[in-house]
Design a protein around this motif. Structure first.
Motif, PDB file in Angstrom:
ATOM      1  N   GLU A 202      20.964 -33.500  -8.872  1.00  0.00           N
ATOM      2  CA  GLU A 202      19.900 -32.573  -9.445  1.00  0.00           C
ATOM      3  C   GLU A 202      19.682 -30.933 -11.031  1.00  0.00           C
ATOM      4  O   GLU A 202      18.745 -31.460 -11.500  1.00  0.00           O
ATOM      5  CB  GLU A 202      19.450 -31.564  -8.231  1.00  0.00           C
ATOM      6  CG  GLU A 202      19.143 -31.843  -6.813  1.00  0.00           C
ATOM      7  CD  GLU A 202      18.035 -33.062  -7.152  1.00  0.00           C
ATOM      8  OE1 GLU A 202      16.850 -32.848  -7.870  1.00  0.00           O
ATOM      9  OE2 GLU A 202      17.781 -33.591  -5.760  1.00  0.00           O
ATOM     10  N   TYR A 203      20.520 -31.006 -10.829  1.00  0.00           N
ATOM     11  CA  TYR A 203      21.131 -29.539 -12.147  1.00  0.00           C
ATOM     12  C   TYR A 203      21.163 -30.871 -13.368  1.00  0.00           C
ATOM     13  O   TYR A 203      20.251 -30.315 -14.329  1.00  0.00           O
ATOM     14  CB  TYR A 203      22.256 -28.477 -11.828  1.00  0.00           C
ATOM     15  CG  TYR A 203      22.208 -28.530 -13.356  1.00  0.00           C
ATOM     16  CD1 TYR A 203      21.388 -27.132 -13.856  1.00  0.00           C
ATOM     17  CD2 TYR A 203      23.379 -28.538 -14.438  1.00  0.00           C
ATOM     18  CE1 TYR A 203      21.314 -26.402 -15.257  1.00  0.00           C
ATOM     19  CE2 TYR A 203      23.370 -27.705 -15.827  1.00  0.00           C
ATOM     20  CZ  TYR A 203      21.815 -27.088 -15.892  1.00  0.00           C
ATOM     21  OH  TYR A 203      22.672 -26.053 -17.325  1.00  0.00           O
ATOM     22  N   ASN A 204      21.504 -32.121 -13.309  1.00  0.00           N
ATOM     23  CA  ASN A 204      21.564 -32.906 -14.060  1.00  0.00           C
ATOM     24  C   ASN A 204      20.069 -33.580 -15.199  1.00  0.00           C
ATOM     25  O   ASN A 204      20.664 -33.893 -15.738  1.00  0.00           O
ATOM     26  CB  ASN A 204      23.513 -34.241 -14.011  1.00  0.00           C
ATOM     27  CG  ASN A 204      24.121 -32.634 -14.299  1.00  0.00           C
ATOM     28  OD1 ASN A 204      24.380 -31.465 -14.680  1.00  0.00           O
ATOM     29  ND2 ASN A 204      25.099 -33.599 -14.026  1.00  0.00           N
ATOM     30  N   ILE A 205      19.506 -33.876 -13.839  1.00  0.00           N
ATOM     31  CA  ILE A 205      18.779 -35.160 -14.084  1.00  0.00           C
ATOM     32  C   ILE A 205      17.466 -33.904 -14.817  1.00  0.00           C
ATOM     33  O   ILE A 205      16.947 -34.321 -15.982  1.00  0.00           O
ATOM     34  CB  ILE A 205      17.666 -35.115 -12.584  1.00  0.00           C
ATOM     35  CG1 ILE A 205      18.269 -36.534 -12.023  1.00  0.00           C
ATOM     36  CG2 ILE A 205      16.398 -35.483 -12.832  1.00  0.00           C
ATOM     37  CD1 ILE A 205      17.561 -36.805 -10.907  1.00  0.00           C
ATOM     38  N   SER A 206      17.352 -32.716 -14.047  1.00  0.00           N
ATOM     39  CA  SER A 206      16.658 -30.954 -15.403  1.00  0.00           C
ATOM     40  C   SER A 206      17.274 -31.017 -16.088  1.00  0.00           C
ATOM     41  O   SER A 206      16.086 -31.232 -17.901  1.00  0.00           O
ATOM     42  CB  SER A 206      16.186 -30.403 -14.086  1.00  0.00           C
ATOM     43  OG  SER A 206      17.380 -29.207 -14.304  1.00  0.00           O
ATOM     44  N   SER A 207      18.450 -31.408 -16.812  1.00  0.00           N
ATOM     45  CA  SER A 207      18.961 -31.385 -17.739  1.00  0.00           C
ATOM     46  C   SER A 207      18.369 -31.813 -18.910  1.00  0.00           C
ATOM     47  O   SER A 207      17.892 -32.098 -19.786  1.00  0.00           O
ATOM     48  CB  SER A 207      20.333 -30.711 -18.111  1.00  0.00           C
ATOM     49  OG  SER A 207      20.442 -29.819 -17.513  1.00  0.00           O
ATOM     50  N   LEU A 208      18.531 -33.399 -18.352  1.00  0.00           N
ATOM     51  CA  LEU A 208      18.522 -34.767 -19.341  1.00  0.00           C
ATOM     52  C   LEU A 208      17.056 -34.906 -19.764  1.00  0.00           C
ATOM     53  O   LEU A 208      16.226 -35.002 -20.567  1.00  0.00           O
ATOM     54  CB  LEU A 208      18.356 -35.953 -18.151  1.00  0.00           C
ATOM     55  CG  LEU A 208      20.013 -36.664 -18.144  1.00  0.00           C
ATOM     56  CD1 LEU A 208      19.838 -37.949 -16.947  1.00  0.00           C
ATOM     57  CD2 LEU A 208      20.347 -37.268 -20.009  1.00  0.00           C
ATOM     58  N   GLN A 209      15.645 -34.025 -18.425  1.00  0.00           N
ATOM     59  CA  GLN A 209      13.965 -33.964 -18.842  1.00  0.00           C
ATOM     60  C   GLN A 209      14.179 -32.922 -19.992  1.00  0.00           C
ATOM     61  O   GLN A 209      13.080 -33.265 -21.062  1.00  0.00           O
ATOM     62  CB  GLN A 209      13.745 -33.239 -17.543  1.00  0.00           C
ATOM     63  CG  GLN A 209      13.626 -34.702 -15.824  1.00  0.00           C
ATOM     64  CD  GLN A 209      12.852 -34.346 -15.084  1.00  0.00           C
ATOM     65  OE1 GLN A 209      13.249 -33.205 -14.451  1.00  0.00           O
ATOM     66  NE2 GLN A 209      12.162 -34.877 -14.400  1.00  0.00           N
ATOM     67  N   SER A 210      15.163 -32.116 -19.646  1.00  0.00           N
ATOM     68  CA  SER A 210      15.180 -30.613 -21.264  1.00  0.00           C
ATOM     69  C   SER A 210      15.265 -31.354 -22.480  1.00  0.00           C
ATOM     70  O   SER A 210      14.499 -31.869 -23.313  1.00  0.00           O
ATOM     71  CB  SER A 210      14.642 -29.720 -20.369  1.00  0.00           C
ATOM     72  OG  SER A 210      16.289 -29.798 -20.518  1.00  0.00           O
ATOM     73  N   TYR A 211      16.126 -32.123 -21.823  1.00  0.00           N
ATOM     74  CA  TYR A 211      16.434 -32.461 -23.338  1.00  0.00           C
ATOM     75  C   TYR A 211      15.744 -33.748 -24.470  1.00  0.00           C
ATOM     76  O   TYR A 211      16.005 -34.042 -25.662  1.00  0.00           O
ATOM     77  CB  TYR A 211      18.407 -33.079 -23.237  1.00  0.00           C
ATOM     78  CG  TYR A 211      19.074 -32.074 -23.763  1.00  0.00           C
ATOM     79  CD1 TYR A 211      19.583 -31.303 -24.942  1.00  0.00           C
ATOM     80  CD2 TYR A 211      20.383 -31.977 -22.897  1.00  0.00           C
ATOM     81  CE1 TYR A 211      19.951 -30.788 -24.896  1.00  0.00           C
ATOM     82  CE2 TYR A 211      21.259 -30.965 -22.409  1.00  0.00           C
ATOM     83  CZ  TYR A 211      21.155 -30.188 -23.946  1.00  0.00           C
ATOM     84  OH  TYR A 211      21.654 -28.985 -23.949  1.00  0.00           O
ATOM     85  N   LEU A 212      15.243 -34.053 -23.708  1.00  0.00           N
ATOM     86  CA  LEU A 212      14.798 -35.561 -23.367  1.00  0.00           C
ATOM     87  C   LEU A 212      12.826 -35.870 -23.947  1.00  0.00           C
ATOM     88  O   LEU A 212      12.169 -36.066 -22.904  1.00  0.00           O
ATOM     89  CB  LEU A 212      15.258 -37.175 -23.011  1.00  0.00           C
ATOM     90  CG  LEU A 212      15.827 -37.644 -23.349  1.00  0.00           C
ATOM     91  CD1 LEU A 212      16.444 -38.383 -21.590  1.00  0.00           C
ATOM     92  CD2 LEU A 212      16.429 -37.700 -24.590  1.00  0.00           C
ATOM     93  N   GLU A 213      12.516 -34.212 -23.259  1.00  0.00           N
ATOM     94  CA  GLU A 213      11.091 -34.550 -22.856  1.00  0.00           C
ATOM     95  C   GLU A 213      10.404 -34.750 -24.710  1.00  0.00           C
ATOM     96  O   GLU A 213       9.174 -34.992 -24.381  1.00  0.00           O
ATOM     97  CB  GLU A 213      11.111 -32.683 -22.996  1.00  0.00           C
ATOM     98  CG  GLU A 213      11.122 -32.271 -24.149  1.00  0.00           C
ATOM     99  CD  GLU A 213      11.590 -30.307 -23.743  1.00  0.00           C
ATOM    100  OE1 GLU A 213      11.191 -29.647 -22.861  1.00  0.00           O
ATOM    101  OE2 GLU A 213      11.655 -29.194 -25.234  1.00  0.00           O
ATOM    102  N   ASP A 214      10.930 -34.609 -25.948  1.00  0.00           N
ATOM    103  CA  ASP A 214      10.441 -35.250 -26.543  1.00  0.00           C
ATOM    104  C   ASP A 214      10.097 -36.698 -26.971  1.00  0.00           C
ATOM    105  O   ASP A 214       9.337 -36.975 -27.695  1.00  0.00           O
ATOM    106  CB  ASP A 214      10.509 -34.442 -28.004  1.00  0.00           C
ATOM    107  CG  ASP A 214      10.580 -33.086 -28.115  1.00  0.00           C
ATOM    108  OD1 ASP A 214       9.691 -32.152 -27.324  1.00  0.00           O
ATOM    109  OD2 ASP A 214      11.489 -32.297 -28.566  1.00  0.00           O
ATOM    110  N   PHE A 215      11.030 -37.228 -26.237  1.00  0.00           N
ATOM    111  CA  PHE A 215      10.633 -38.553 -25.989  1.00  0.00           C
ATOM    112  C   PHE A 215       9.888 -39.226 -24.753  1.00  0.00           C
ATOM    113  O   PHE A 215      10.040 -38.755 -23.673  1.00  0.00           O
ATOM    114  CB  PHE A 215      12.387 -38.774 -26.163  1.00  0.00           C
ATOM    115  CG  PHE A 215      12.843 -38.959 -27.232  1.00  0.00           C
ATOM    116  CD1 PHE A 215      12.516 -39.539 -28.118  1.00  0.00           C
ATOM    117  CD2 PHE A 215      13.095 -37.966 -27.316  1.00  0.00           C
ATOM    118  CE1 PHE A 215      13.732 -39.772 -29.799  1.00  0.00           C
ATOM    119  CE2 PHE A 215      14.025 -37.447 -29.263  1.00  0.00           C
ATOM    120  CZ  PHE A 215      14.137 -38.505 -29.700  1.00  0.00           C
TER     121      PHE A 215
END
Length: 279
Positions: A202-215
């Motif tokens: 769950e943590y890794n999903i939210s990290s991915l979402q934040s790192y890719l928020e501009d895409f």
């Protein structure tokens, strides 16, 4: 903001397969300022060297230089982009060492290569050189182009993950750089081995979402079959994927492919370019 000039390494053995990879790279970066380094390895094993005179070795080097210059002219003529520059590199070391040295010396951002060379067997997706490069390349990403692949704008990029591993800015940068070229959508594909995600996932999903928020990005769940390779080819087809991107870390799917004694036993031959990102 000034666009960064990309340094792209194009290894060649003068086969049709390596020329297709060069053409793909030229089209992929058609709108970007780039320096393309075309590299050929004219490496001779020591045992072979001792049986030959220096004269024969010189002839082989001269031939390789001539072919490299012809290839450079061909690339320049096939490519009307004033932002593109071409350099040639003749390496007298084996291909893997030649590539590693060129990556460091010329600050290479990406290696683009064909799946196999002139002697590649039809049923094997990765040639032995490609496997060696993937195994050893820790400095920059490698984009592998399937045989006879015609350029398609990478509008959909698949990024498979089981969410057990954290991906930070460094690993995700090559994926973001590729997506930025054509405003591609990043499709994060999870092969569903479990019914419920744990806290780490769950943590890794939210990290991915934040790192890719501009895409533009989306998450997809695929059922767990017995063979990962089948699933990967299924979602490439189902989601109309143009490029497959994966991080090559210890015990990753990529490592399981390249460590197979005979690669074809896995049956992994994606029909699209494959971006291998170093860990």
């Amino acid at each position: 903001m000034e666009t960064k000039n990309m340094n792209i390494l194009l290894p060649t053995d003068f086969s049709d397969n390596s020329w297709s990879a060069i053409v793909y790279a030229l089209k992929l970066y058609a709108n970007e300022p780039c320096t393309f380094y075309i590299l050929n390895s004219a490496h001779l094993k020591v045992s072979a060297m001792s049986d030959m005179s220096n004269k024969i070795v010189k002839v082989m080097k001269d031939n390789a230089i001539k072919e490299l210059l012809e290839l450079k002219n061909l690339a320049e003529n096939a490519n009307a982009n004033a932002n593109h520059e071409f350099e040639t590199i003749l390496s007298l070391e084996d291909l893997k060492t030649g590539i590693q040295k060129a990556v460091e010396k010329y600050a290479i951002d990406l290696v683009v290569m064909g799946t196999k060379g002139a002697t590649g067997a039809k049923e094997v997706f990765f040639g032995s050189n490609t496997v060696r490069i993937i195994k050893k390349m820790r400095k920059c990403p490698v984009l592998i182009i399937p045989e006879d692949y015609d350029f398609v704008k990478p509008e959909q990029i698949a990024f498979p993950t089981d969410f057990n591993r954290f991906y930070g800015q460094v690993e995700l940068q090559p994926l973001k750089d590729l997506a930025a070229l054509y405003n591609s959508e990043i499709r994060i594909v999870h092969i569903n081995a479990e019914t419920k995600l744990n806290e780490v996932q769950e943590y890794n999903i939210s990290s991915l979402q934040s790192y890719l928020e501009d895409f533009e990005h989306s998450f997809h769940w695929m059922p767990d079959y017995s063979k990962k390779a089948v699933e990967i080819n299924d979602f490439i087809e189902e989601l109309k994927i143009d490029v497959l991107a994966m991080v090559n870390y210890k015990h990753s799917f990529i490592e399981s492919i390249v460590n197979e004694p005979v690669i074809k036993t896995i049956g992994f031959s994606p029909k699209v370019p494959f971006l291998v990102i170093p860990d």
